[in-house]
Design an enzyme around this catalytic site. Structure first.
Site, PDB file in Angstrom:
ATOM      1  N   HIS A 306       0.853  -1.195   0.000  1.00  0.00           N
ATOM      2  CA  HIS A 306       0.000   0.000   0.000  1.00  0.00           C
ATOM      3  C   HIS A 306       0.885   1.239   0.000  1.00  0.00           C
ATOM      4  CE1 HIS A 306      -3.178   2.803   1.144  1.00  0.00           C
ATOM      5  NE2 HIS A 306      -4.025   1.859   0.752  1.00  0.00           N
ATOM      6  N   ASP A 364      -7.879  -5.474   0.079  1.00  0.00           N
ATOM      7  CA  ASP A 364      -8.343  -6.335  -1.026  1.00  0.00           C
ATOM      8  C   ASP A 364      -7.942  -7.793  -0.873  1.00  0.00           C
ATOM      9  OD1 ASP A 364      -7.573  -3.479  -2.837  1.00  0.00           O
ATOM     10  OD2 ASP A 364      -9.581  -4.312  -2.666  1.00  0.00           O
TER      11      ASP A 364
HETATM   12  C1  SDX Z   1      -6.283   0.013  -2.862  1.00  0.00           C
HETATM   13  O1  SDX Z   1      -4.447   4.532  -2.055  1.00  0.00           O
HETATM   14  C2  SDX Z   1      -5.398   3.926  -1.402  1.00  0.00           C
HETATM   15  O2  SDX Z   1      -5.800   4.291  -0.327  1.00  0.00           O
HETATM   16  C3  SDX Z   1      -6.005   2.719  -2.133  1.00  0.00           C
HETATM   17  C4  SDX Z   1      -7.016   1.882  -1.351  1.00  0.00           C
HETATM   18  C5  SDX Z   1      -8.279   2.660  -1.070  1.00  0.00           C
HETATM   19  O3  SDX Z   1      -8.989   2.288  -0.115  1.00  0.00           O
HETATM   20  O4  SDX Z   1      -8.608   3.573  -1.872  1.00  0.00           O
HETATM   21  O5  SDX Z   1      -6.452   1.445  -0.127  1.00  0.00           O
HETATM   22  C6  SDX Z   1      -7.435   0.650  -2.149  1.00  0.00           C
HETATM   23  O6  SDX Z   1      -6.045   0.343  -3.985  1.00  0.00           O
HETATM   24  C7  SDX Z   1      -5.420  -0.961  -2.093  1.00  0.00           C
HETATM   25  C8  SDX Z   1      -4.173  -1.422  -2.932  1.00  0.00           C
HETATM   26  C9  SDX Z   1      -4.661  -2.532  -3.869  1.00  0.00           C
HETATM   27  N1  SDX Z   1      -3.594  -2.894  -4.835  1.00  0.00           N
HETATM   28  C10 SDX Z   1      -2.958  -4.064  -4.755  1.00  0.00           C
HETATM   29  O7  SDX Z   1      -3.121  -4.895  -3.853  1.00  0.00           O
HETATM   30  C11 SDX Z   1      -2.030  -4.324  -5.933  1.00  0.00           C
HETATM   31  C12 SDX Z   1      -0.684  -4.850  -5.432  1.00  0.00           C
HETATM   32  N2  SDX Z   1      -0.003  -3.765  -4.723  1.00  0.00           N
HETATM   33  C13 SDX Z   1       0.934  -2.961  -5.468  1.00  0.00           C
HETATM   34  O8  SDX Z   1       0.673  -2.808  -6.819  1.00  0.00           O
HETATM   35  C14 SDX Z   1       1.403  -1.733  -4.704  1.00  0.00           C
HETATM   36  O9  SDX Z   1       1.701  -2.148  -3.442  1.00  0.00           O
HETATM   37  C15 SDX Z   1       0.497  -0.519  -4.630  1.00  0.00           C
HETATM   38  C16 SDX Z   1       0.017  -0.089  -5.975  1.00  0.00           C
HETATM   39  C17 SDX Z   1      -0.683  -0.813  -3.764  1.00  0.00           C
HETATM   40  C18 SDX Z   1       1.315   0.597  -3.992  1.00  0.00           C
HETATM   41  O10 SDX Z   1       2.277   0.958  -4.908  1.00  0.00           O
HETATM   42  P1  SDX Z   1       3.414   2.023  -4.526  1.00  0.00           P
HETATM   43  O11 SDX Z   1       3.111   2.742  -3.285  1.00  0.00           O
HETATM   44  O12 SDX Z   1       3.706   2.840  -5.763  1.00  0.00           O
HETATM   45  O13 SDX Z   1       4.615   1.124  -4.153  1.00  0.00           O
HETATM   46  P2  SDX Z   1       5.665   0.620  -5.181  1.00  0.00           P
HETATM   47  O14 SDX Z   1       4.960   0.034  -6.361  1.00  0.00           O
HETATM   48  O15 SDX Z   1       6.655   1.712  -5.401  1.00  0.00           O
HETATM   49  O16 SDX Z   1       6.316  -0.555  -4.354  1.00  0.00           O
HETATM   50  C19 SDX Z   1       7.362  -0.293  -3.445  1.00  0.00           C
HETATM   51  C20 SDX Z   1       8.240  -1.529  -3.550  1.00  0.00           C
HETATM   52  C21 SDX Z   1       8.627  -1.845  -5.008  1.00  0.00           C
HETATM   53  O17 SDX Z   1       9.891  -2.498  -4.956  1.00  0.00           O
HETATM   54  P3  SDX Z   1      11.222  -1.582  -5.284  1.00  0.00           P
HETATM   55  O18 SDX Z   1      10.987  -0.950  -6.666  1.00  0.00           O
HETATM   56  O19 SDX Z   1      11.285  -0.533  -4.179  1.00  0.00           O
HETATM   57  O20 SDX Z   1      12.359  -2.555  -5.258  1.00  0.00           O
HETATM   58  O21 SDX Z   1       7.511  -2.684  -3.083  1.00  0.00           O
HETATM   59  C22 SDX Z   1       7.331  -3.609  -4.143  1.00  0.00           C
HETATM   60  C23 SDX Z   1       7.605  -2.857  -5.448  1.00  0.00           C
HETATM   61  O22 SDX Z   1       8.117  -3.750  -6.436  1.00  0.00           O
HETATM   62  N3  SDX Z   1       5.955  -4.042  -4.090  1.00  0.00           N
HETATM   63  C24 SDX Z   1       5.531  -5.298  -4.244  1.00  0.00           C
HETATM   64  C25 SDX Z   1       4.141  -5.246  -4.071  1.00  0.00           C
HETATM   65  N4  SDX Z   1       3.766  -4.004  -3.827  1.00  0.00           N
HETATM   66  C26 SDX Z   1       4.884  -3.250  -3.848  1.00  0.00           C
HETATM   67  N5  SDX Z   1       6.189  -6.432  -4.516  1.00  0.00           N
HETATM   68  C27 SDX Z   1       5.427  -7.545  -4.601  1.00  0.00           C
HETATM   69  N6  SDX Z   1       4.084  -7.594  -4.454  1.00  0.00           N
HETATM   70  C28 SDX Z   1       3.419  -6.455  -4.178  1.00  0.00           C
HETATM   71  N7  SDX Z   1       2.093  -6.492  -4.007  1.00  0.00           N
END
Ligand code: SDX
Length: 429
Positions: A306, A364
């Site tokens: 998140h 989720d």
């Molecule tokens: C919702 O914003 C909100 O409040 C949203 C929400 C709401 O109520 O409105 O809470 C609802 O959207 C919840 C999130 C649902 N999405 C997912 O579950 C999809 C999987 N999660 C990711 O795509 C990600 O964690 C996000 C999109 C939720 C957050 O993305 P960020 O903040 O841009 O974080 P990032 O992509 O920069 O990740 C940071 C690091 C990265 O590694 P590095 O580049 O630093 O090496 O963490 C890793 C990412 O690769 N990472 C994950 C991961 N999520 C982040 N690695 C593996 N699996 C994951 N799920």
């Protein structure tokens, strides 16, 4: 509250930037005049360090795993109240008295019907259309029917539009579901509460009476509370930006629905269930955890991570409890998807990669298993999220429109394209 100004020094330019503190949470550096004073923009794609607005509606402490609606902890609202009480709180800022709650319930209930001609929109969609595609279309179309609540300068019309959207989303969502399964639409029934009405519109058929299961209705009502608002997430920011141009509220909510559909956002509940089904059995979890950690592999654990929560999402804990309640009420003794989810969570939370990146289950992760047990197809999961989030979107939209300093949102950019160059004839290219 203004604090000691921050100082910005770039080359020979030094500017004071006012710092403002909120009630709780991080203060902000006000950069509104920075371009005028320095000729430079700030740069923050993804808005990881940017506050886009001032708001009094929802507060999240990502490190502590805290979520407050108008100051009330989500755990208390989910435990003691119902969804319409949280709707009233988000919209008006205070919990309702008994009389206010009764009047609000009465008003919402009597706006649940949609204009009969709206039913014709559905016939224009393929039966196998994704319900979110249908919702994006029909919610935007509401502005073609309710012209008497599209003047955003009129406080009464703003409130009427807000109530209409909260009330009609479940009806349209149920119609979208019924259309995809080829069953007749079911009209709302005023004697039922918000969530029981929605369940009946989704699952009743003309051939027999539908009896609402109170345990399931309470569970779904609680799920709606968990999804109602979440400060300036992607879809809420979309609604605010669309609204900042003066677009009508129905069009703005349709824009929010479109943004929510993405798998990185509200579409994650559908993606998370599909991921659990693809993993299938506990013994295949290590293979997927490995892929999630592999930078060259686009696979991510859906329902994990998140932007704000760097601790357990408080909604995920309540969702997990609700999941067990629904499975037990449905007599589902052992759901292989739940076994995979619980083991995946255990493995991920003890894995160095997830610990270091502070990746926890989000709202989720368990919702898909719960919604599937309630009888909804995977394609309806994000629609249910949109039904719940409509009150958050419209509360944030209303707060923005009523903010005297409100102006159209118009970000700038860092331009890295060509410098000026002259056009040449095609014969010379
Ligand atoms: C919702 O914003 C909100 O409040 C949203 C929400 C709401 O109520 O409105 O809470 C609802 O959207 C919840 C999130 C649902 N999405 C997912 O579950 C999809 C999987 N999660 C990711 O795509 C990600 O964690 C996000 C999109 C939720 C957050 O993305 P960020 O903040 O841009 O974080 P990032 O992509 O920069 O990740 C940071 C690091 C990265 O590694 P590095 O580049 O630093 O090496 O963490 C890793 C990412 O690769 N990472 C994950 C991961 N999520 C982040 N690695 C593996 N699996 C994951 N799920």
């Amino acid at each position: 509250m203004t604090q000691t100004p921050g100082k910005l020094q770039v080359d020979d330019k030094a500017v004071d930037l006012p710092v403002r503190a909120g009630t709780i949470g991080p203060s902000v550096v006000d950069i509104g005049k920075m371009y005028a004073q320095t000729g430079m923009f700030t740069y923050d794609p993804g808005f990881t360090s940017t506050a886009s607005c001032e708001s009094k509606i929802t507060y999240i402490d990502g490190d502590e795993g805290v979520l407050l609606y108008r100051g009330y902890p989500i755990e208390q609202l989910a435990e003691h109240g119902d969804f319409l009480e949280s709707c009233y709180l988000l919209l008006y800022g205070e919990l309702p008295t008994k009389a206010q709650k009764a009047e609000f319930d009465y008003t919402v209930t009597r706006h649940t019907m949609v204009h009969e001609q709206m039913a014709r929109f559905f016939a224009g969609f393929r039966r196998d259309a994704h319900p979110m595609a249908v919702m994006t279309g029909v919610v935007g179309a509401l502005s073609a029917f309710y012209h008497d609540s599209t003047d955003i300068s009129d406080p009464n019309q703003r409130m009427v539009a807000s109530i209409r959207l909260i009330s009609k989303m479940p009806t349209l969502a149920a119609m979208a579901y019924k259309y995809t399964i080829g069953q007749p639409f079911v009209y709302p029934k005023n004697e039922l509460d918000f969530t029981s009405n929605f369940l009946r519109m989704c699952f009743a058929v003309p051939c027999e009476e539908y009896k609402v299961n109170p345990v399931l209705s309470r569970a779904l009502d609680r799920i709606f509370i968990l999804h109602a608002d979440h400060e300036q997430n992607a879809s809420t920011s979309t609604v605010r930006l669309a609204g900042s141009s003066g677009a009508n509220p129905f069009a703005c909510i349709a824009a929010g629905i479109a943004c929510l559909w993405g798998p990185a956002h509200g579409g994650a509940n559908e993606a998370a269930l599909k991921m659990l089904a693809e993993i299938g059995t506990v013994d295949r979890i290590p293979e997927y955890v490995k892929r999630a950690k592999d930078k060259s592999d686009p696979f991510r654990l859906m329902g994990f991570g998140h932007r704000v929560y760097k601790n357990y999402d408080p909604r995920a804990k309540i969702m997990q409890k609700t999941c067990h309640e629904v499975l037990s009420e449905m007599g589902i003794k052992d759901d292989p998807l739940l076994d995979v989810a619980v083991e995946l969570e255990r493995i991920a939370l003890s894995d160095e990669y997830f610990i270091e990146k502070k990746l926890y289950p989000n709202v989720d992760f368990y919702s898909g298993i719960t919604l599937k047990a309630l009888g909804f197809p995977v394609s309806m999961f994000t629609v249910l999220f949109a039904v719940a989030r409509t009150v958050g979107w419209i509360s944030q939209w209303k707060e923005m429109i009523e903010d005297p300093s409100q102006r159209i949102g118009r970000p700038r950019q860092l331009y890295t394209g060509y410098d000026k160059r002259d056009y040449g004839p095609i014969s010379e290219r």
